[in-house]
Design an enzyme around this catalytic site. Sequence first.
Site, PDB file in Angstrom:
ATOM      1  N   ASN A  48     -10.532  -3.615  -6.253  1.00 44.77           N
ATOM      2  CA  ASN A  48      -9.646  -2.626  -7.087  1.00 44.77           C
ATOM      3  C   ASN A  48     -10.437  -2.376  -8.278  1.00 44.77           C
ATOM      4  O   ASN A  48     -10.127  -1.261  -9.230  1.00 44.77           O
ATOM      5  CB  ASN A  48      -8.426  -2.832  -7.206  1.00 44.77           C
ATOM      6  CG  ASN A  48      -7.207  -3.004  -6.145  1.00 44.77           C
ATOM      7  OD1 ASN A  48      -6.465  -3.646  -6.097  1.00 44.77           O
ATOM      8  ND2 ASN A  48      -7.797  -2.019  -5.388  1.00 44.77           N
TER       9      ASN A  48
ATOM     10  N   ASP B 220       0.665  -1.074   0.022  1.00 43.88           N
ATOM     11  CA  ASP B 220       0.085   0.084  -0.095  1.00 43.88           C
ATOM     12  C   ASP B 220       0.944   1.070  -0.096  1.00 43.88           C
ATOM     13  O   ASP B 220       2.009   1.291   0.494  1.00 43.88           O
ATOM     14  CB  ASP B 220      -0.865  -0.032   1.290  1.00 43.88           C
ATOM     15  CG  ASP B 220      -1.843   1.045   0.969  1.00 43.88           C
ATOM     16  OD1 ASP B 220      -2.393   1.554   0.124  1.00 43.88           O
ATOM     17  OD2 ASP B 220      -2.789   1.009   2.004  1.00 43.88           O
TER      18      ASP B 220
HETATM   19  C1  FPP Z   1      -1.862   0.351  -3.010  1.00 39.30           C
HETATM   20  O1  FPP Z   1      -1.436   1.578  -3.594  1.00 39.30           O
HETATM   21  C2  FPP Z   1      -1.357  -0.720  -4.404  1.00 39.30           C
HETATM   22  C3  FPP Z   1      -2.135  -1.297  -5.406  1.00 39.30           C
HETATM   23  C4  FPP Z   1      -3.570  -1.172  -5.244  1.00 39.30           C
HETATM   24  C5  FPP Z   1      -1.539  -2.005  -6.364  1.00 39.30           C
HETATM   25  C6  FPP Z   1      -0.195  -2.708  -5.987  1.00 39.30           C
HETATM   26  C7  FPP Z   1       0.436  -2.967  -7.212  1.00 39.30           C
HETATM   27  C8  FPP Z   1       1.661  -2.976  -7.707  1.00 39.30           C
HETATM   28  C9  FPP Z   1       2.654  -2.635  -6.489  1.00 39.30           C
HETATM   29  C10 FPP Z   1       2.238  -2.827  -8.902  1.00 39.30           C
HETATM   30  C11 FPP Z   1       1.863  -4.046  -9.895  1.00 39.30           C
HETATM   31  C12 FPP Z   1       2.243  -5.482  -9.014  1.00 39.30           C
HETATM   32  C13 FPP Z   1       2.778  -6.373  -9.724  1.00 39.30           C
HETATM   33  C14 FPP Z   1       2.970  -7.802  -8.939  1.00 39.30           C
HETATM   34  C15 FPP Z   1       3.640  -6.348 -11.082  1.00 39.30           C
HETATM   35  P1  FPP Z   1      -2.714   2.723  -3.641  1.00 39.30           P
HETATM   36  O2  FPP Z   1      -2.661   2.865  -4.909  1.00 39.30           O
HETATM   37  O3  FPP Z   1      -3.773   2.407  -2.968  1.00 39.30           O
HETATM   38  O4  FPP Z   1      -1.756   3.850  -2.838  1.00 39.30           O
HETATM   39  P2  FPP Z   1      -2.427   5.195  -1.993  1.00 39.30           P
HETATM   40  O5  FPP Z   1      -3.096   4.378  -0.745  1.00 39.30           O
HETATM   41  O6  FPP Z   1      -1.324   5.819  -1.355  1.00 39.30           O
HETATM   42  O7  FPP Z   1      -3.272   5.647  -2.804  1.00 39.30           O
END
Ligand code: FPP
Length: 249
Positions: A77, A29
């Site tokens: 998501n 996250d």
């Molecule tokens: C949360 O950060 C992260 C995600 C919803 C996606 C995680 C994906 C990756 C790290 C990249 C793709 C993965 C692979 C395995 C290739 P957020 O966007 O919710 O962050 P925030 O809470 O700060 O807005």
Amino acid sequence: MSGLAAQATTLAAVPGGDAVPRHVAIIMDGNGRWAKARHLPRFAGHKAGVEAVRRVTRAARALGIEALTLYAFSSENWRRPEAEIGDLMGLLRLFICSDIDEMVRENVRLRVIGDHGRFAPDLVKLVDDAVARTARNSGPLLVIALNYGAQTELAAVARRLAEEAQAGQLDPATIDCDLIERRLDTDGLPPLDLLIRTSGEQRLSNFLLWQAAYAELLFVETLWPDFDAAALAAAVAAFGQRQRRYGGL
Ligand code: FPP
């Protein structure tokens, strides 16, 4: 032996508590906040998040962690804007294309949990081919949660067991924790020892709810794109200091 009993014997027996967790799961996250702090688009945060995935999977191998499960795309998501969903899918595509050879070479077994069948057909094929290419490897497991939600996973198990019972193939009296575990997406993985969430949020967000029953939980302030080998080593060290009693004394 039940999964819980097996977990208790493999780790609680380690004197001094310096055990390396066999199975670590991470809620990655903070990509968006990482980007925002740099006045960058959210995409840049996700891109940096993929770099962290690369670093941390290598570090997990070096530490001797048997299975690393990463929450890459939750069933919730889909509520994000279409463009961001497209970005995440694109990054997943790129990650698999660019890293599959290393996984094959390094004896990594790639596995997927969740219902990735809802992804675009070319991505489904890419993921399935990558899983198949590493299926005969015998080394550490990299498990990517794609369109995963624990409640959906458990509902699917309940539905299948009910159907089997209705068809006379299953005696409901035989349904126990072991049977349920064998029907989960995570069947065959080591018991979950350590669940980490980055970015300071303290929630499980529908991730591995059954499997986390006796996992140690660790919430760290680091935003996912900043998480690195040292952060993983610190998490493993913190795990080593925990006393796990599994309900006993
Ligand atoms: C949360 O950060 C992260 C995600 C919803 C996606 C995680 C994906 C990756 C790290 C990249 C793709 C993965 C692979 C395995 C290739 P957020 O966007 O919710 O962050 P925030 O809470 O700060 O807005």
